[in-house]
Design a protein around this motif. Sequence first.
Motif, short mmCIF file in Angstrom:
data_model
loop_
_atom_site.label_atom_id
_atom_site.label_comp_id
_atom_site.label_asym_id
_atom_site.label_seq_id
_atom_site.Cartn_x
_atom_site.Cartn_y
_atom_site.Cartn_z
N UNK A 187 0.84 -1.21 0.00
CA UNK A 187 0.00 0.00 0.00
C UNK A 187 0.86 1.25 0.00
N UNK A 188 0.32 2.35 0.46
CA UNK A 188 1.07 3.60 0.42
C UNK A 188 1.46 4.05 1.82
N UNK A 189 2.75 4.02 2.12
CA UNK A 189 3.30 4.52 3.38
C UNK A 189 2.39 4.24 4.56
N UNK A 190 2.12 3.00 4.79
CA UNK A 190 1.16 2.69 5.84
C UNK A 190 1.82 1.99 7.03
N UNK A 191 3.12 1.86 6.96
CA UNK A 191 3.78 1.17 8.05
C UNK A 191 3.74 2.01 9.32
N UNK A 192 3.44 1.42 10.45
CA UNK A 192 3.43 2.22 11.68
C UNK A 192 4.80 2.89 11.90
N UNK A 193 4.75 4.15 12.29
CA UNK A 193 5.98 4.93 12.45
C UNK A 193 6.92 4.25 13.44
N UNK A 194 6.34 3.77 14.52
CA UNK A 194 7.13 3.16 15.57
C UNK A 194 7.95 1.98 15.03
N UNK A 195 7.29 1.20 14.19
CA UNK A 195 7.93 0.02 13.63
C UNK A 195 9.12 0.43 12.77
N UNK A 196 8.92 1.50 11.98
CA UNK A 196 9.99 1.98 11.12
C UNK A 196 11.17 2.49 11.95
#
Lengths: 503, 380
Positions: free
Chosen positions: B277-286
């Motif tokens: 999808x589009x930039x949907x990764x949780x920020x924390x995970x990144x």
Amino acid sequence: MSMVSALARVQAMESMTAVKVTAFRHRRLSDRPLVVIPLTMAGEAGAPLAAMVGSSKRNATLLVVAQPRNRDQRFAFAADLGELVTEYLNSFRQDRRGEGEKSRYSDAPQLLVPNTGGIKALADLARMCRFRSTTGPYAVADVVPEFGMWLTFLVERAEQAGTCLLLPVTGMLTEHWATGQSTLEDQNLASLMAWISPPPGTDVAQAMADAESPDICPPAGPTTSPQFDNRDLAPAIKRFDAAHTAGDTVALAAAQAELRELIAEQIQPTWRLMWDAISLLRSVPEAPRAAARFGRDCAAFTSYSDYRDGGGLPQRKRDTAIGAARRLDRLEQALVDFESDMAFDDPFVLADRRSVGEAFAGTVVDADPGRVVLSDSNRRVLRPRVTIRTDDPVRLAAGTKLVSPHMPDSHKARIVSVLPEGGTMLVTVEVTGGMGTPRTPKADGVPALDRHIAYLPDPGWRPAAEFPASDSTPWTHHSPAQVPDADATESENAAAEGWGHDD
Amino acid sequence: MNAPVDDRLTALRGSAQRRAYNARSLAALENNPRCTLRALLDASGSDKAAIAEHAGYPSAFGQSTFALARGNAFEALVKANGYAELLRVLRETLGLTVPEVGNRDLNDVGGDSRQEIRHTHTTRLLVKAAQGSGDSTLYDHPMLRLTVGGYAVFLEPDLVAFRADDRFYIVEIKSFPIIDGQADPVQVKSATTQACAYVIALRDMLRQAGIDPEAAVSDQIVLVAPKDFTNRPTAAFVDARKQVAALTRQLARLERIKDLVELLPEGLTFDLAPDGGQAQRPVEELTDALDQVDATYRPDCLNHCEMAFYCRARAREDASLDILGPEAREQFGGVDTATMVMGLARGELTPTADQSEMAIALRHAARLRAELDQAYRGAA
């Protein structure tokens, strides 16, 4: 950077607030400085976009170049700015004192820009203006070359340490305050002010974040933020160009007004910051020796004024070999003098030098004020000796000439020996000046026992270096400038016309 | 041989499109070669700007349309009419003997613009030219490969190489001015950095073909830029010997990407949209993923690395002395944080043997500052 200034930065970092690194302001701050905030167009060489100018917070003039790529508009801007600046400069040419060679104006102008980039922008503008012709096919207004030459004078003067005719405010602030960020970030006026004096109700961390956001704190120039360029400025310039081409005067006026408004919004926050910074700097007391340095600024201003009155030529593009050597010598000497002046005046700066062993302070533990020796010419002279115990890691050699900020000006001394003793140093100095004669010793000529005293090396007086005359330069130093330039000035002028509207 | 490394790097990048090395990542490479995070992100072709933005620290880079337009207009002017202006400055200003022969645009090969194909094509033509049987003098947009950390990457081709006196010269066309024979040293340096990477890449290519690389490629770079305040180009030789040597050394000393990759935990990725999808990764995970890799922050990074704000925030959190920059940092050899400096200064920490000399100087400085604070408290 010395250990003391590095530690000051760490202290600032820990306490999240700027800390003082000098007791004084070592630059004179004029009662009526001229604040100039130059903006240039990104990617263009010396293409001014706007400038905000004024000698008081409430009296700002905004000059805007609607199409910076247009040569006529650029020189119209240079003429307008030139009028304002030369009028300001001339206002300091009223009160002249002294006779003959000593005659000089009693006050001198002071231009303040936000950062060193501002000085570079003025240097480019100066170079663009000073060779322009006021007659012929590409004539510019009379004030343009005159302004270019004055600006060049100010920019060149700014290269010299300790002068104050043209200064970046970030430089003045960082001379007095250390922040907990890098020197690179200190170049940003808004970040720097966030550390020294964050807006009421904001802590330093928040103020720093705001300072880096181009929407809250537009950059202090000389280039505008790319976001602003792409989002606001480019479309506005396009509308101006369209109205210009169509000859639609109503649309043209509207487009011009829009551009002014956009640029005013970008430049005003910096304008306010500049004056906030100036009032902060006013609250710092001026260093005692700043006045003498300012006197030399007045003398330089006077002599360049006279040179201009005599119709002097514009400054050359490149120094000759001799000129460059002479300039370097002058700059080096000025730097040594300025550093020494600051250390003499200011215990903070002295501490910096003490921490690296270039100066020392301590308590007099032994004194022989009546010591008399026979001089080379068989005269009895007073040569008192004192020994000082210090914690400082002294790295000065025997024989070094010294001065002391704690003794009368005439006091001179010389190191006899430096001996370590149980984690401290014992420095024995011989007083060589200001102590009187064996018959009439001066009461305050020698530091008394148990007194706390500091010494630092005497920069001394050095005669101006001598250089060969320009026609007897050795062949190794002939410059290629003597070969005529293939693209002479006229072709430069012609090519400059090629600017016009690009699209 | 690259295959397993390739797979790991592709996994790091994830679904995003591969980015080539550009001027900024080359500058970052030259200025901060030891930064692992940068090395991995660049080698994997990750979009650093997008990652930084998603992590909450958008980079401040962006190019003004004015600078872009000016750059393009100037380049077009230099290359117009069969490179007429370029040939003029090479001959008139630099006094080079450039024979009147053709030029080759290597931008695509018969409509195919895939990097590998263009690279093969470039190699064939340039090797032929170096052997003296080429039919052209100017080669525009050659596609070169540079070995970074033992891993070959393609270089964004926006340069001209030309042959004069049996050597290749690299030309950098820049739109910052040369005023009275002088240009801004910072801009010249960044222009030469890029050109140096090309010199090294071109030499590598020729070396593999059995041609003496030093003789075949000059380390004098030709800078073509506007003269004074005009649009008229002028040219200057920039002696890049030192910079070429420095960059070669850095490239050789660089930890091998292969070794770096091996140290990474299994399954690590900087993908912003692992599900396509589009930039949907949780920020924390990144940020957790980013924190698993060492970064070497320097204030200078703010000038050329998209990740700089992120790394700075991380360094601030750790009270790292990196925040202050090398001038301040080098005073406190062996100590990494502000907390430790202050601990040593106050005598709350005992220095190790390595730190003892520095600690003496530090305590002395702290005493001096304390005396001053007392004397000037409240004043000004």
